[in-house]
Structures are given as structure tokens and as C-alpha cells.
Design a protein around this motif. Structure first.
Motif, PDB file in Angstrom:
ATOM      1  N   ALA A  79     -13.942  17.190  -0.414  1.00 11.70           N
ATOM      2  CA  ALA A  79     -15.172  16.814   0.295  1.00 11.70           C
ATOM      3  C   ALA A  79     -15.962  15.738  -0.457  1.00 11.70           C
ATOM      4  O   ALA A  79     -16.699  14.978   0.151  1.00 11.70           O
ATOM      5  CB  ALA A  79     -16.047  18.047   0.509  1.00 11.70           C
ATOM      6  N   ASN A  80     -15.812  15.691  -1.795  1.00 11.61           N
ATOM      7  CA  ASN A  80     -16.677  14.826  -2.590  1.00 11.61           C
ATOM      8  C   ASN A  80     -15.966  13.726  -3.361  1.00 11.61           C
ATOM      9  O   ASN A  80     -16.593  13.047  -4.173  1.00 11.61           O
ATOM     10  CB  ASN A  80     -17.491  15.682  -3.570  1.00 11.61           C
ATOM     11  N   ALA A  81     -14.674  13.560  -3.152  1.00 15.01           N
ATOM     12  CA  ALA A  81     -13.925  12.522  -3.860  1.00 15.01           C
ATOM     13  C   ALA A  81     -13.013  11.811  -2.870  1.00 15.01           C
ATOM     14  O   ALA A  81     -12.643  12.361  -1.843  1.00 15.01           O
ATOM     15  CB  ALA A  81     -13.104  13.142  -4.996  1.00 15.01           C
ATOM     16  N   ASP A  82     -12.673  10.574  -3.205  1.00 17.13           N
ATOM     17  CA  ASP A  82     -11.776   9.780  -2.365  1.00 17.13           C
ATOM     18  C   ASP A  82     -10.335  10.002  -2.800  1.00 17.13           C
ATOM     19  O   ASP A  82     -10.013   9.889  -3.985  1.00 17.13           O
ATOM     20  CB  ASP A  82     -12.098   8.287  -2.482  1.00 17.13           C
ATOM     21  N   TYR A  83      -9.464  10.290  -1.844  1.00 15.21           N
ATOM     22  CA  TYR A  83      -8.039  10.437  -2.126  1.00 15.21           C
ATOM     23  C   TYR A  83      -7.414   9.043  -2.183  1.00 15.21           C
ATOM     24  O   TYR A  83      -7.496   8.287  -1.233  1.00 15.21           O
ATOM     25  CB  TYR A  83      -7.365  11.278  -1.044  1.00 15.21           C
ATOM     26  N   VAL A  84      -6.815   8.700  -3.336  1.00 16.13           N
ATOM     27  CA  VAL A  84      -6.225   7.372  -3.507  1.00 16.13           C
ATOM     28  C   VAL A  84      -4.703   7.429  -3.625  1.00 16.13           C
ATOM     29  O   VAL A  84      -4.061   6.431  -3.914  1.00 16.13           O
ATOM     30  CB  VAL A  84      -6.839   6.631  -4.719  1.00 16.13           C
ATOM     31  N   GLY A  85      -4.133   8.612  -3.404  1.00 20.19           N
ATOM     32  CA  GLY A  85      -2.673   8.756  -3.409  1.00 20.19           C
ATOM     33  C   GLY A  85      -2.035   8.308  -4.706  1.00 20.19           C
ATOM     34  O   GLY A  85      -2.535   8.569  -5.796  1.00 20.19           O
ATOM     35  N   SER A  86      -0.936   7.582  -4.576  1.00 18.29           N
ATOM     36  CA  SER A  86      -0.190   7.130  -5.761  1.00 18.29           C
ATOM     37  C   SER A  86      -0.862   5.957  -6.466  1.00 18.29           C
ATOM     38  O   SER A  86      -0.375   5.491  -7.484  1.00 18.29           O
ATOM     39  CB  SER A  86       1.242   6.755  -5.362  1.00 18.29           C
ATOM     40  N   ASN A  87      -2.002   5.490  -5.950  1.00 16.11           N
ATOM     41  CA  ASN A  87      -2.762   4.411  -6.591  1.00 16.11           C
ATOM     42  C   ASN A  87      -3.760   4.942  -7.608  1.00 16.11           C
ATOM     43  O   ASN A  87      -4.623   4.200  -8.072  1.00 16.11           O
ATOM     44  CB  ASN A  87      -3.516   3.589  -5.537  1.00 16.11           C
ATOM     45  N   PHE A  88      -3.653   6.227  -7.977  1.00 17.82           N
ATOM     46  CA  PHE A  88      -4.649   6.830  -8.853  1.00 17.82           C
ATOM     47  C   PHE A  88      -4.818   6.069 -10.160  1.00 17.82           C
ATOM     48  O   PHE A  88      -5.938   5.729 -10.551  1.00 17.82           O
ATOM     49  CB  PHE A  88      -4.314   8.294  -9.154  1.00 17.82           C
ATOM     50  N   ALA A  89      -3.738   5.781 -10.870  1.00 13.46           N
ATOM     51  CA  ALA A  89      -3.833   5.110 -12.173  1.00 13.46           C
ATOM     52  C   ALA A  89      -4.466   3.733 -12.034  1.00 13.46           C
ATOM     53  O   ALA A  89      -5.331   3.343 -12.829  1.00 13.46           O
ATOM     54  CB  ALA A  89      -2.459   5.014 -12.828  1.00 13.46           C
ATOM     55  N   ALA A 104     -15.876   9.194  -7.501  1.00 19.87           N
ATOM     56  CA  ALA A 104     -14.949  10.300  -7.740  1.00 19.87           C
ATOM     57  C   ALA A 104     -13.678  10.043  -6.943  1.00 19.87           C
ATOM     58  O   ALA A 104     -13.734   9.757  -5.749  1.00 19.87           O
ATOM     59  CB  ALA A 104     -15.581  11.620  -7.330  1.00 19.87           C
ATOM     60  N   ILE A 105     -12.535  10.116  -7.619  1.00 21.50           N
ATOM     61  CA  ILE A 105     -11.248   9.922  -6.952  1.00 21.50           C
ATOM     62  C   ILE A 105     -10.280  11.017  -7.372  1.00 21.50           C
ATOM     63  O   ILE A 105     -10.459  11.667  -8.399  1.00 21.50           O
ATOM     64  CB  ILE A 105     -10.622   8.528  -7.267  1.00 21.50           C
ATOM     65  N   TYR A 106      -9.255  11.209  -6.564  1.00 21.39           N
ATOM     66  CA  TYR A 106      -8.145  12.079  -6.939  1.00 21.39           C
ATOM     67  C   TYR A 106      -6.890  11.547  -6.261  1.00 21.39           C
ATOM     68  O   TYR A 106      -6.958  10.786  -5.298  1.00 21.39           O
ATOM     69  CB  TYR A 106      -8.408  13.545  -6.579  1.00 21.39           C
ATOM     70  N   GLY A 107      -5.740  11.896  -6.829  1.00 22.17           N
ATOM     71  CA  GLY A 107      -4.472  11.428  -6.289  1.00 22.17           C
ATOM     72  C   GLY A 107      -3.350  11.813  -7.231  1.00 22.17           C
ATOM     73  O   GLY A 107      -3.469  12.753  -8.001  1.00 22.17           O
ATOM     74  N   PHE A 129      -4.066  22.335  -8.353  1.00 18.03           N
ATOM     75  CA  PHE A 129      -3.523  22.520  -7.016  1.00 18.03           C
ATOM     76  C   PHE A 129      -2.932  21.191  -6.553  1.00 18.03           C
ATOM     77  O   PHE A 129      -3.217  20.138  -7.120  1.00 18.03           O
ATOM     78  CB  PHE A 129      -4.596  22.990  -6.024  1.00 18.03           C
ATOM     79  N   VAL A 130      -2.086  21.265  -5.555  1.00 18.89           N
ATOM     80  CA  VAL A 130      -1.515  20.062  -4.952  1.00 18.89           C
ATOM     81  C   VAL A 130      -2.473  19.602  -3.861  1.00 18.89           C
ATOM     82  O   VAL A 130      -2.817  20.383  -2.979  1.00 18.89           O
ATOM     83  CB  VAL A 130      -0.120  20.348  -4.367  1.00 18.89           C
ATOM     84  N   PRO A 131      -2.935  18.352  -3.943  1.00 15.14           N
ATOM     85  CA  PRO A 131      -3.881  17.889  -2.919  1.00 15.14           C
ATOM     86  C   PRO A 131      -3.277  17.904  -1.534  1.00 15.14           C
ATOM     87  O   PRO A 131      -2.071  17.737  -1.363  1.00 15.14           O
ATOM     88  CB  PRO A 131      -4.196  16.453  -3.337  1.00 15.14           C
ATOM     89  N   THR A 132      -4.146  18.114  -0.542  1.00 12.27           N
ATOM     90  CA  THR A 132      -3.731  17.965   0.844  1.00 12.27           C
ATOM     91  C   THR A 132      -3.450  16.502   1.046  1.00 12.27           C
ATOM     92  O   THR A 132      -4.287  15.656   0.746  1.00 12.27           O
ATOM     93  CB  THR A 132      -4.855  18.431   1.793  1.00 12.27           C
TER      94      THR A 132
END
Length: 136
Positions: A79-89, A104-107, A129-132
């Protein structure tokens, strides 16, 4: 003695024993730790779970573990972070360097890319956990 799971620059995975963590570090820096498959000396430790001795106490099966805290954390992150997938690094480095605004990002990230982020002082934290999956 300590056993490490290692990987070379060609992504070959293997295990080896060392007298200590410092012994691995000095041998690796000297180019003396090599991949048994390709002979490459660009070798890094991989993430691995430690070996833990069984206790006399009964262990609760994972399926009985409380799931609510993890689900709550997942909901909070999503809800509070952007999912950036494999572009996280790439995204984390760009924010750290000031090329993109901080947020805030996750991926996902490879072990090699994650290690480089940590070495460069870029804060990262693994999620329990594994992100949706969502499309970028």
C-alpha cells in the motif's frame, strides 16, 4: 570451520569450507578461491540458511505459524511502496545517487546486485514474503 555456498561471475554455484569468515575474505581477495567448473576467481558468497541443530523441544509446523503479521506487513508494503520488479537495484542506486526522487520501493534483485548495493552503502532489506506480482 564454516561452509559457504559460493557463486562465480559465470553464475556457477558451489560450496566450500573455510577456517573462518576472515580466512575466506583473505583467500578470495588473493584470488585463491576458484570455481571448480570454470576456474574463475571472481567468487562471492551467496545467501544461505545456517545449519541449526534440532532441539529437544517440539517445533510447531510452519503451517501452524501465525500468518497475520506477515499478511499485515505485506499489505503495508504494497500500500505504501512502489513495486519496481526486477529494476529494484537500478532504482535504489538512482535514488541513492540523487538521480531520482527518494520513495519507498520494493521488488526483486539478484544476490550479486544486492551485495553490490550493500557494499556501496545503499540500504536494502529483504522482505519475509514474496511480493504479489504487478506489472511495472
Amino acid at each position: 570451520m564454516i561452509r559457504y555456498t559460493l557463486t562465480c561471475a559465470n553464475d556457477h554455484s558451489f560450496e566450500s569450507w573455510f577456517q573462518s569468515a576472515a580466512a575466506f575474505d583473505s583467500l578470495a581477495q588473493a584470488g585463491m578461491v576458484t570455481c571448480p567448473e570454470c576456474g574463475g576467481s571472481d567468487v562471492a558468497k551467496r545467501l544461505m540458511a545456517p545449519a541449526v541443530q534440532k532441539s529437544a523441544m517440539p517445533v510447531r509446523p510452519l503451517s501452524d505459524a501465525p500468518k497475520e503479521p506477515l499478511e499485515k506487513l505485506r499489505a503495508e508494503v504494497e500500500a505504501n511502496a512502489d513495486y519496481v520488479g526486477s529494476n529494484f537495484a537500478t532504482e535504489a542506486r538512482a535514488m541513492h545517487d540523487g538521480d531520482r526522487p527518494e520513495r519507498a520501493i520494493y521488488g526483486e534483485s539478484t544476490a550479486k546486485d544486492t551485495k553490490k548495493l550493500i557494499e556501496d552503502g545503499i540500504p536494502v532489506l529483504p522482505l519475509p514474503f514474496v511480493p504479489t506480482k504487478r506489472s511495472n
